[in-house]
Design a protein around this motif. Structure first.
Motif, short mmCIF file in Angstrom:
data_model
loop_
_atom_site.label_atom_id
_atom_site.label_comp_id
_atom_site.label_asym_id
_atom_site.label_seq_id
_atom_site.Cartn_x
_atom_site.Cartn_y
_atom_site.Cartn_z
N THR A 123 -6.26 -9.48 -7.08
CA THR A 123 -5.77 -8.13 -6.81
C THR A 123 -6.83 -7.05 -6.95
OG1 THR A 123 -3.56 -8.72 -7.56
CG2 THR A 123 -4.08 -6.38 -7.49
N SER A 124 -7.57 -7.10 -8.03
CA SER A 124 -8.54 -6.02 -8.23
C SER A 124 -9.65 -6.12 -7.18
CB SER A 124 -9.11 -6.06 -9.64
OG SER A 124 -10.01 -7.12 -9.78
N ARG A 125 -9.95 -7.32 -6.82
CA ARG A 125 -10.95 -7.49 -5.76
C ARG A 125 -10.40 -6.96 -4.44
NH1 ARG A 125 -13.89 -10.63 -2.17
NH2 ARG A 125 -16.07 -10.59 -2.75
N SER A 126 -9.14 -7.19 -4.21
CA SER A 126 -8.53 -6.67 -3.00
C SER A 126 -8.69 -5.16 -2.95
CB SER A 126 -7.03 -7.00 -2.97
OG SER A 126 -6.83 -8.37 -2.88
N ARG A 127 -8.37 -4.54 -4.07
CA ARG A 127 -8.48 -3.09 -4.17
C ARG A 127 -9.90 -2.65 -3.85
NH1 ARG A 127 -5.21 0.55 -3.30
NH2 ARG A 127 -6.94 1.72 -2.44
N ARG A 128 -10.85 -3.35 -4.45
CA ARG A 128 -12.25 -3.00 -4.25
C ARG A 128 -12.67 -3.15 -2.80
NH1 ARG A 128 -14.81 -6.80 -7.35
NH2 ARG A 128 -16.31 -7.08 -5.67
N MET A 129 -12.26 -4.26 -2.20
CA MET A 129 -12.65 -4.48 -0.81
C MET A 129 -11.99 -3.46 0.11
SD MET A 129 -14.73 -6.62 -1.54
CE MET A 129 -15.52 -6.99 0.01
N ALA A 144 -4.12 -9.76 5.48
CA ALA A 144 -3.29 -10.94 5.31
C ALA A 144 -2.30 -10.58 4.21
CB ALA A 144 -4.12 -12.13 4.89
N SER A 145 -1.04 -10.69 4.52
CA SER A 145 -0.05 -10.28 3.53
C SER A 145 0.12 -11.34 2.45
CB SER A 145 1.27 -10.02 4.21
OG SER A 145 2.23 -9.61 3.27
N ARG A 146 -0.73 -11.29 1.47
CA ARG A 146 -0.62 -12.17 0.32
C ARG A 146 -0.36 -11.32 -0.89
NH1 ARG A 146 -2.82 -16.99 0.74
NH2 ARG A 146 -2.86 -17.82 2.85
N ARG A 147 0.06 -11.98 -1.95
CA ARG A 147 0.45 -11.23 -3.12
C ARG A 147 -0.65 -10.28 -3.63
NH1 ARG A 147 4.08 -12.00 -7.34
NH2 ARG A 147 4.62 -14.10 -6.66
N GLU A 151 -0.25 -6.27 -3.82
CA GLU A 151 -0.31 -5.55 -5.09
C GLU A 151 -1.34 -4.44 -5.02
OE1 GLU A 151 1.18 -9.06 -8.18
OE2 GLU A 151 -0.93 -8.44 -8.14
N ALA A 152 -2.46 -4.74 -4.44
CA ALA A 152 -3.51 -3.73 -4.29
C ALA A 152 -2.99 -2.57 -3.43
CB ALA A 152 -4.75 -4.34 -3.66
N LEU A 153 -2.29 -2.94 -2.39
CA LEU A 153 -1.75 -1.94 -1.47
C LEU A 153 -0.71 -1.06 -2.17
CD1 LEU A 153 -3.19 -2.24 1.06
CD2 LEU A 153 -1.44 -3.82 1.87
N ALA A 154 0.04 -1.68 -3.06
CA ALA A 154 1.09 -0.95 -3.73
C ALA A 154 0.53 0.13 -4.65
CB ALA A 154 1.95 -1.92 -4.54
N MET B 1 3.81 5.94 4.31
CA MET B 1 2.35 5.96 4.27
C MET B 1 1.81 7.37 4.35
SD MET B 1 0.31 3.02 6.18
CE MET B 1 1.68 1.97 5.73
N ALA B 2 2.59 8.31 3.87
CA ALA B 2 2.15 9.71 3.80
C ALA B 2 1.50 10.20 5.09
CB ALA B 2 1.18 9.90 2.64
N ALA B 3 2.24 10.19 6.12
CA ALA B 3 1.69 10.61 7.41
C ALA B 3 1.10 12.01 7.31
CB ALA B 3 2.78 10.59 8.48
N SER B 4 -0.06 12.15 7.90
CA SER B 4 -0.83 13.40 7.87
C SER B 4 0.05 14.64 7.65
CB SER B 4 -1.59 13.56 9.19
OG SER B 4 -0.67 13.49 10.25
N SER B 5 0.29 14.96 6.41
CA SER B 5 1.18 16.08 6.13
C SER B 5 0.40 17.27 5.59
CB SER B 5 2.21 15.66 5.08
OG SER B 5 1.53 15.34 3.88
N ASP B 6 -0.34 17.93 6.47
CA ASP B 6 -1.03 19.12 6.02
C ASP B 6 -0.37 20.32 6.70
OD1 ASP B 6 -1.92 18.58 8.54
OD2 ASP B 6 -3.84 17.81 7.83
N GLY B 7 -1.16 21.34 6.94
CA GLY B 7 -0.57 22.52 7.58
C GLY B 7 0.18 23.35 6.56
N GLN B 8 -0.24 23.22 5.32
CA GLN B 8 0.45 24.02 4.32
C GLN B 8 -0.28 25.33 4.08
OE1 GLN B 8 1.01 22.17 0.57
NE2 GLN B 8 2.54 23.65 -0.08
#
Lengths: 379, 379
Positions: A123-129, A144-147, A151-154, B1-8
């Motif tokens: 996970t942390s590597r995912s975040r880094r990459m 690739a949707s893996r755990r 998690e990194a995406l979350a 995914m927080a679509a480009s929400s500027d314009g504030q």
DNA sequence: TTGTAAGCGTTATCAC
DNA sequence: GTGATAACGCTTACAA
């Protein structure tokens, strides 16, 4: 190979700044062709409002100097790198290799490059990459949707469009367990509720449930009624295949069995397969988690003197390249890996071009008939 | 995914220029932490001459704003992209997939990214992809030394360091023919003259000649004297393996045969293999061009009722992942694909760090003993 | 130790 | 149509 041989005639004293040795810029083209750098850009970009002769002169100068545009500068100026980032668990295995081929195809056709990164299941590597990719300003990301990646995406949403490849991201261990214990009758309903029937928005996936269904159907048509699924593991794809298997096996009125083996451990698999085949209710046909497991099953069958397909039919899922060369050649449900990569890329590109994110797609497998299945014998 | 929400609260009138929506720059960090942007850079880079408290303040501001450095800008400023370009014939096949895994490893450890490109065996495409990589300002390039790529390379030298992966670049059709017709006694000498004994400068390759030698030696130890090489093709690797095979087979006083088959065409291969095995001087052992060909040979043997390894020993070259699962499990000479990628990358990185280009390396294969070879039977 | 400012090579906004 | 010129975000002399 002309090893970096400079230090010859560079002006004494410090050269203005760092900069590549023989780099040609639009400024030089501008000088040579007697126009401003702005015009050079326009000419080279095919801008409509440049006199044809000017354009020609500029083009000539560019060719003469051997100009090669600096995409880095262009990216900085425009904000678009024409590059998509790719985050995979690994690149070495056959599966992702094929998928990447499809991605490359799609990206290339659209004039995009592919920047590679691997997560190694961490996970942390995912975040880094992911950060590396974003730092390099990729226009969009394919993962690739893996755990680990999920998690990194979350942890933080991405500032660029993203398309997931692979099974549903929400499918966790709890689901695997559930799938294994549910009564067949409840499975279809369960699938619906979990939203697994079709992958969600921004996801391209192989339809694992359907693949197993296809396999079962083929065997049913050959008259088989005592079926087994071999190779159920903790992977989401395995769970989904089990789901499809049980659901359809139940419908054709089959007593079915599911046996857990690890495709990675040959001994494990062998033992479990033998136990199944030597057991009291020996199946007449087996659906294997994938082709590797199928190979293991056939091997186990041979070891105890069971002929394939005469006494046991075996269907794999995947269609690896040796499948046709095996003895017997393996009947299997082909997984369109390349297509998977291609579709995911196309979806991403659609968004990058300003379109809406296409709905999730589930790609169906295709039954490849070969020699490891045959009509059931009068038992 | 927080679509480009500027314009504030953006200043009325046109915002200065295009720019990514939520991008944090060092300038903003500078403001927030009350220093100049130069100091921000220095602080973030770990420059020695920044007061610790300043560094802390800057770091804090950066974290708070969620700063993500813009590598594109950095590359433009420094001239180094920390990216290496990779040009391969294709990415989908198992072979290059493994090699890429090694490359990724090496690059990643050194903090480099990998930008992918494929040539599809086409010279002009190779040229184009090389240009793309250079436009994206990769610091160095790794290429699969295939004819198309070599031709593209010959057209114009690259402005960045390059390392070739694969067999000797100078090995062309003429050599293949020569290798096939030379008397064994002349082969070693011929190899030397052609500079094939070891790959040249800037090249990392699998030692094909040696691999075949290893296979022959293994068979010789088992007492085999009637050997054949199956799968000689026009590929350079095939020619080199034939060279190694003939040379060593000649030395152990064997009558050897070489048969041409295409690993891609199953029928072809089958026919040629059968002709060999049913012919007058049936070999007791076969060295196959690679594992796929080996599978074909075993298949052909089975088809005519020949048992492997009892009546025919077969050695492959490669060690594909199913090799261990075959019946019989395949004895083969493992090709260190991952290592190949790793070594090539390390060589390139050495140059990028200012070192001299390491001499060419030939990686040896390793004999993996499994079940497809056995002592020769009293014939 | 920190600030100022000049690039890096392109693109894009204005004028003319 | 074309030319100045100001960004793009960061690094790095050179000063202070």
């Amino acid at each position: 190979m002309a090893a970096s041989s400079d230090g010859q005639d560079r002006p004494r004293a410090t050269r203005r700044k760092r900069s590549a040795p023989g780099t040609v810029t639009i400024k030089e083209i501008a000088e040579l062709s007697g126009v401003s750098s702005a015009t050079v850009t326009r000419a080279l970009q095919g801008h409509p409002r440049v006199r044809p002769e000017t354009r020609a002169r500029v083009q000539q100068a560019a060719d003469k100097l051997g100009y090669r545009p600096n995409d880095i500068a262009r990216t900085l100026a425009t904000g678009a790198s024409k590059t998509i980032g790719l985050l995979l668990p690994s690149i070495g295995d056959r599966y992702w290799g094929e998928v990447v081929a499809g991605i490359e195809d799609g990206a290339d056709e659209a004039g995009f490059s592919v920047l590679l990164a691997t997560s190694h299941g961490d996970t942390s590597r995912s975040r880094r990459m992911l950060d590396v990719l974003l730092s390099k300003r990729v226009d969009g990301v394919l993962v690739a949707s893996r755990r680990d990646v999920e998690e990194a995406l979350a942890q933080a949403p991405l500032p660029v469009p993203l398309v997931r490849i692979g099974p549903d991201a929400e499918f966790h261990q709890a689901d695997v367990d559930a799938a294994g214990t549910l009564a067949p009758a409840d499975l279809a309903d369960w699938l619906q509720r979990r939203g697994l029937a079709h992958p969600p928005h921004g996801v391209t996936a192989f339809d694992d449930v359907d693949a197993a269904t296809i396999a079962v159907e083929h065997l049913a048509q050959l008259g088989h009624r005592r079926l087994a699924f071999v190779g159920a593991g903790t992977r989401r794809s395995a769970a989904l295949r089990v789901v499809g298997f049980r659901e359809r096996a139940g419908r054709i009125g089959s007593e079915s069995a599911t046996v857990v083996t690890s495709p990675d451990s040959l001994e494990e698999s062998d033992r479990a397969s033998r136990a199944l085949l030597e057991g009291p209710a020996r199946p007449t046909a087996v659906v294997a988690y994938d082709d590797m497991v199928a190979i293991g099953v056939i091997r186990a069958a041979h070891a105890i003197g069971l002929r394939v397909p005469e006494e046991l039919s075996v269907v794999g899922i995947d269609d690896i390249d040796v499948a046709a060369f095996l003895e017997p050649p393996l009947t299997t449900v082909r997984q369109p890996k390349r297509e998977l990569g291609r579709r995911a890329t196309d979806a991403l590109l659609t968004v990058l071009r300003g379109g809406a994110m296409p709905a999730g797609q589930a790609l169906r497998g295709e039954l490849i008939l070969r020699g490891s299945t045959a009509p059931v014998r009068g038992v």
